[in-house]
Design a protein around this motif. Structure first.
Motif, PDB file in Angstrom:
ATOM      1  N   PHE A   1       0.849  -1.185   0.000  1.00  0.00           N
ATOM      2  CA  PHE A   1       0.000   0.000   0.000  1.00  0.00           C
ATOM      3  C   PHE A   1       0.887   1.238   0.000  1.00  0.00           C
ATOM      4  CE2 PHE A   1      -2.486  -3.392   1.847  1.00  0.00           C
ATOM      5  CZ  PHE A   1      -3.693  -3.270   1.182  1.00  0.00           C
ATOM      6  N   ALA A   2       0.358   2.336  -0.513  1.00  0.00           N
ATOM      7  CA  ALA A   2       1.125   3.577  -0.566  1.00  0.00           C
ATOM      8  C   ALA A   2       0.240   4.747  -0.160  1.00  0.00           C
ATOM      9  CB  ALA A   2       1.687   3.800  -1.966  1.00  0.00           C
ATOM     10  N   VAL A   3       0.852   5.740   0.438  1.00  0.00           N
ATOM     11  CA  VAL A   3       0.134   6.944   0.865  1.00  0.00           C
ATOM     12  C   VAL A   3       0.878   8.157   0.313  1.00  0.00           C
ATOM     13  CG1 VAL A   3      -0.788   8.264   2.805  1.00  0.00           C
ATOM     14  CG2 VAL A   3      -0.535   5.770   2.997  1.00  0.00           C
ATOM     15  N   ILE A   4       0.164   9.057  -0.323  1.00  0.00           N
ATOM     16  CA  ILE A   4       0.724  10.319  -0.814  1.00  0.00           C
ATOM     17  C   ILE A   4       0.317  11.418   0.158  1.00  0.00           C
ATOM     18  CG2 ILE A   4       0.753  12.000  -2.699  1.00  0.00           C
ATOM     19  CD1 ILE A   4       0.045   9.680  -4.594  1.00  0.00           C
ATOM     20  N   LEU A   5       1.302  12.192   0.615  1.00  0.00           N
ATOM     21  CA  LEU A   5       1.059  13.223   1.625  1.00  0.00           C
ATOM     22  C   LEU A   5       1.616  14.563   1.144  1.00  0.00           C
ATOM     23  CD1 LEU A   5       2.268  11.117   4.688  1.00  0.00           C
ATOM     24  CD2 LEU A   5      -0.121  11.571   4.080  1.00  0.00           C
ATOM     25  N   PRO A   6       0.820  15.330   0.395  1.00  0.00           N
ATOM     26  CA  PRO A   6       1.286  16.656  -0.022  1.00  0.00           C
ATOM     27  C   PRO A   6       1.452  17.575   1.185  1.00  0.00           C
ATOM     28  CG  PRO A   6      -0.655  15.941  -1.268  1.00  0.00           C
ATOM     29  CD  PRO A   6      -0.520  15.029  -0.101  1.00  0.00           C
ATOM     30  N   HIS A   7       2.357  18.520   1.045  1.00  0.00           N
ATOM     31  CA  HIS A   7       2.583  19.534   2.093  1.00  0.00           C
ATOM     32  C   HIS A   7       2.845  18.868   3.454  1.00  0.00           C
ATOM     33  CE1 HIS A   7       1.256  23.743   3.749  1.00  0.00           C
ATOM     34  NE2 HIS A   7       2.516  23.437   4.032  1.00  0.00           N
ATOM     35  N   THR A   8       3.689  17.831   3.453  1.00  0.00           N
ATOM     36  CA  THR A   8       4.000  17.090   4.675  1.00  0.00           C
ATOM     37  C   THR A   8       5.498  16.859   4.749  1.00  0.00           C
ATOM     38  OG1 THR A   8       1.865  15.960   4.546  1.00  0.00           O
ATOM     39  CG2 THR A   8       3.516  15.003   6.007  1.00  0.00           C
ATOM     40  N   ASP A   9       6.125  17.260   5.861  1.00  0.00           N
ATOM     41  CA  ASP A   9       7.559  17.050   6.030  1.00  0.00           C
ATOM     42  C   ASP A   9       7.830  15.644   6.563  1.00  0.00           C
ATOM     43  OD1 ASP A   9       6.937  17.136   8.756  1.00  0.00           O
ATOM     44  OD2 ASP A   9       7.678  19.186   9.011  1.00  0.00           O
ATOM     45  N   ILE A  10       9.123  15.314   6.727  1.00  0.00           N
ATOM     46  CA  ILE A  10       9.489  13.964   7.117  1.00  0.00           C
ATOM     47  C   ILE A  10       9.006  13.629   8.526  1.00  0.00           C
ATOM     48  CG2 ILE A  10      11.774  14.641   7.986  1.00  0.00           C
ATOM     49  CD1 ILE A  10      10.846  11.389   6.074  1.00  0.00           C
ATOM     50  N   GLU A  11       8.987  14.620   9.411  1.00  0.00           N
ATOM     51  CA  GLU A  11       8.522  14.355  10.778  1.00  0.00           C
ATOM     52  C   GLU A  11       7.048  13.957  10.779  1.00  0.00           C
ATOM     53  OE1 GLU A  11      10.272  17.050   9.929  1.00  0.00           O
ATOM     54  OE2 GLU A  11      12.176  16.721  10.992  1.00  0.00           O
ATOM     55  N   GLY A  12       6.242  14.723  10.050  1.00  0.00           N
ATOM     56  CA  GLY A  12       4.810  14.411   9.986  1.00  0.00           C
ATOM     57  C   GLY A  12       4.542  13.080   9.316  1.00  0.00           C
ATOM     58  N   ALA A  13       5.302  12.781   8.253  1.00  0.00           N
ATOM     59  CA  ALA A  13       5.101  11.521   7.539  1.00  0.00           C
ATOM     60  C   ALA A  13       5.514  10.332   8.407  1.00  0.00           C
ATOM     61  CB  ALA A  13       5.905  11.535   6.245  1.00  0.00           C
ATOM     62  N   MET A  14       6.593  10.474   9.171  1.00  0.00           N
ATOM     63  CA  MET A  14       7.032   9.390  10.047  1.00  0.00           C
ATOM     64  C   MET A  14       6.012   9.110  11.146  1.00  0.00           C
ATOM     65  SD  MET A  14       9.611   7.441   9.636  1.00  0.00           S
ATOM     66  CE  MET A  14       9.996   6.907  11.319  1.00  0.00           C
ATOM     67  N   ILE A  15       5.454  10.164  11.704  1.00  0.00           N
ATOM     68  CA  ILE A  15       4.422   9.972  12.733  1.00  0.00           C
ATOM     69  C   ILE A  15       3.259   9.173  12.160  1.00  0.00           C
ATOM     70  CG2 ILE A  15       2.662  11.168  14.104  1.00  0.00           C
ATOM     71  CD1 ILE A  15       4.747  13.412  14.525  1.00  0.00           C
ATOM     72  N   LEU A  16       2.839   9.539  10.950  1.00  0.00           N
ATOM     73  CA  LEU A  16       1.723   8.843  10.321  1.00  0.00           C
ATOM     74  C   LEU A  16       2.088   7.397   9.994  1.00  0.00           C
ATOM     75  CD1 LEU A  16      -1.172   9.140   9.360  1.00  0.00           C
ATOM     76  CD2 LEU A  16      -0.308   9.894   7.146  1.00  0.00           C
ATOM     77  N   ALA A  17       3.302   7.164   9.536  1.00  0.00           N
ATOM     78  CA  ALA A  17       3.742   5.796   9.221  1.00  0.00           C
ATOM     79  C   ALA A  17       3.744   4.923  10.473  1.00  0.00           C
ATOM     80  CB  ALA A  17       5.125   5.832   8.592  1.00  0.00           C
ATOM     81  N   GLN A  18       4.184   5.489  11.583  1.00  0.00           N
ATOM     82  CA  GLN A  18       4.181   4.747  12.849  1.00  0.00           C
ATOM     83  C   GLN A  18       2.757   4.444  13.306  1.00  0.00           C
ATOM     84  OE1 GLN A  18       6.540   7.536  15.055  1.00  0.00           O
ATOM     85  NE2 GLN A  18       8.482   6.542  14.542  1.00  0.00           N
ATOM     86  N   ILE A  19       1.852   5.404  13.076  1.00  0.00           N
ATOM     87  CA  ILE A  19       0.443   5.175  13.425  1.00  0.00           C
ATOM     88  C   ILE A  19      -0.127   4.049  12.567  1.00  0.00           C
ATOM     89  CG2 ILE A  19      -1.877   6.191  13.363  1.00  0.00           C
ATOM     90  CD1 ILE A  19      -0.572   8.884  14.081  1.00  0.00           C
ATOM     91  N   ILE A  20       0.220   4.034  11.272  1.00  0.00           N
ATOM     92  CA  ILE A  20      -0.257   2.969  10.375  1.00  0.00           C
ATOM     93  C   ILE A  20       0.208   1.605  10.887  1.00  0.00           C
ATOM     94  CG2 ILE A  20       0.048   1.972   8.064  1.00  0.00           C
ATOM     95  CD1 ILE A  20      -0.013   4.888   6.998  1.00  0.00           C
ATOM     96  N   CYS A  21       1.473   1.511  11.261  1.00  0.00           N
ATOM     97  CA  CYS A  21       1.980   0.244  11.819  1.00  0.00           C
ATOM     98  C   CYS A  21       1.178  -0.156  13.050  1.00  0.00           C
ATOM     99  CB  CYS A  21       3.453   0.385  12.186  1.00  0.00           C
ATOM    100  SG  CYS A  21       4.557   0.535  10.767  1.00  0.00           S
ATOM    101  N   SER A  22       0.864   0.823  13.881  1.00  0.00           N
ATOM    102  CA  SER A  22       0.135   0.546  15.115  1.00  0.00           C
ATOM    103  C   SER A  22      -1.296   0.092  14.850  1.00  0.00           C
ATOM    104  CB  SER A  22       0.132   1.805  16.000  1.00  0.00           C
ATOM    105  OG  SER A  22      -0.636   1.610  17.168  1.00  0.00           O
ATOM    106  N   VAL A  23      -2.000   0.770  13.940  1.00  0.00           N
ATOM    107  CA  VAL A  23      -3.410   0.420  13.710  1.00  0.00           C
ATOM    108  C   VAL A  23      -3.534  -0.947  13.039  1.00  0.00           C
ATOM    109  CG1 VAL A  23      -4.198   2.823  13.630  1.00  0.00           C
ATOM    110  CG2 VAL A  23      -3.559   1.678  11.502  1.00  0.00           C
ATOM    111  N   VAL A  24      -2.562  -1.296  12.193  1.00  0.00           N
ATOM    112  CA  VAL A  24      -2.594  -2.627  11.576  1.00  0.00           C
ATOM    113  C   VAL A  24      -2.349  -3.684  12.652  1.00  0.00           C
ATOM    114  CG1 VAL A  24      -1.422  -4.190   9.980  1.00  0.00           C
ATOM    115  CG2 VAL A  24      -1.957  -1.847   9.271  1.00  0.00           C
TER     116      VAL A  24
END
Length: 312
Positions: free
Chosen positions: A231-254
């Protein structure tokens, strides 16, 4: 103004400043089974159109304040009313007036005094054409949705991912803002399929897709099935810190889905590994570089033990 209509019947909006003409039209058209709304001037007609979205408009050409030509022009400028057919009713039958009626967007016209059999047939034809047009537009919208959506998981497909990434890459290039991509891969999914079967595997992918989709909150972000169990997620106007937080949340919810995976080397439940990358687009870079970076970060996440987020 008078409004009397039912939900399941064609609605005609009559616009005329003469009450007697409106009454004649109302009685004649109601006998044909149509529902009627009435406006006595152009401004009232514009307001009613936005509220009711009639199937057809019978519009008098000559009215005080705002005539039918100006009213028709304004109707065409309103996005929600552009597809409503307008039948102009006019006492003018000279070439200039007829040409002007079509120029401002009228589909057809009848002249006064009204020849009722002609009006009846033209209204019937225009409503039939309008209904067919709506069906075609609806079918086209559904076709467009189908070619952009992964049928198993009901998130965007690879084609839509590529289109949207290019679109947002260009937008971030103009605005000089960061864009991030997350690529996630369900850990040991082949083992999962081998253990539980492909039907259960499909249900697993559906659950994972919806969990990721529910994690994404902003309208501009896009979740896609990248291929297989990726799966892939596109995040416009998002820096690496914000994207990493979201990636960690994805790992957690799965992980919290608690889908049993008895043969997984890393957990008794289904997990996902994610790779994250961020770039501010430049004229010398391209969106595929960003995808390549996220893919390398995903490889690093797998090498480091899976069930985690990694960035480059």
């Amino acid at each position: 103004m008078k409004t009397t209509f039912a939900e399941n019947e064609s609605l005609i909006l009559i616009v005329d400043d003469e009450e007697f003409i409106r009454m004649q039209l109302r009685l004649a058209l109601k006998r044909e089974g149509y529902q009627i709304a009435e406006a006595q001037n152009g401004r009232e007609a514009l307001s009613l159109c936005e509220q009711l979205h009639p199937d057809i408009i019978l519009l008098d050409a000559i009215m005080p304040d705002m005539d039918g030509f100006e009213c028709c022009t304004r109707l065409q400028s309103l996005e929600c009313n552009q597809d409503i057919p307008v039948l102009m009713i006019t006492g003018l039958d000279d070439q200039v007036s007829v040409d002007r009626a079509f120029e401002v967007g009228a589909i057809d016209f009848v002249t006064k005094p009204i020849h009722w059999p002609v009006l009846r047939q033209r209204v019937k034809r225009l409503i039939s054409q309008s209904q067919l047009q709506k069906l075609l537009e609806s079918a086209n919208q559904e076709l467009q949705r189908l070619v952009r959506v992964d049928q198993l998981t009901q998130v965007a497909n690879r084609r839509r991912f590529e289109e949207y990434l290019d679109q947002e890459w260009q937008r971030m290039l103009r605005e000089q803002l960061p864009i991030s991509v997350i690529i996630g891969d369900v850990d040991f999914f082949k083992l999962y399929n081998d253990t539980y079967g492909h039907q259960v595997g499909d249900r697993c992918l559906q659950q994972v897709a919806q969990a990721i989709k529910n994690t994404i909150k902003r309208p501009a972000d896009l979740v896609a099935r990248y291929g297989g169990e990726e799966f892939a997620v596109i995040l416009p106007h998002t820096d690496i810190e914000g994207a990493m937080i979201l990636a960690q949340i994805i790992c957690s919810v799965v992980r919290k889905l608690a889908i049993p995976h008895s043969n997984s080397p890393v957990s008794s439940y289904v997990t996902i590994s994610t790779g994250v990358a961020t770039l501010i687009p430049t004229l010398s870079s391209n969106s595929q570089e960003l995808v390549g970076m996220a893919d390398r970060a995903l490889y690093q996440a797998k090498t480091a033990g899976r069930d985690r987020a990694q960035f480059i």
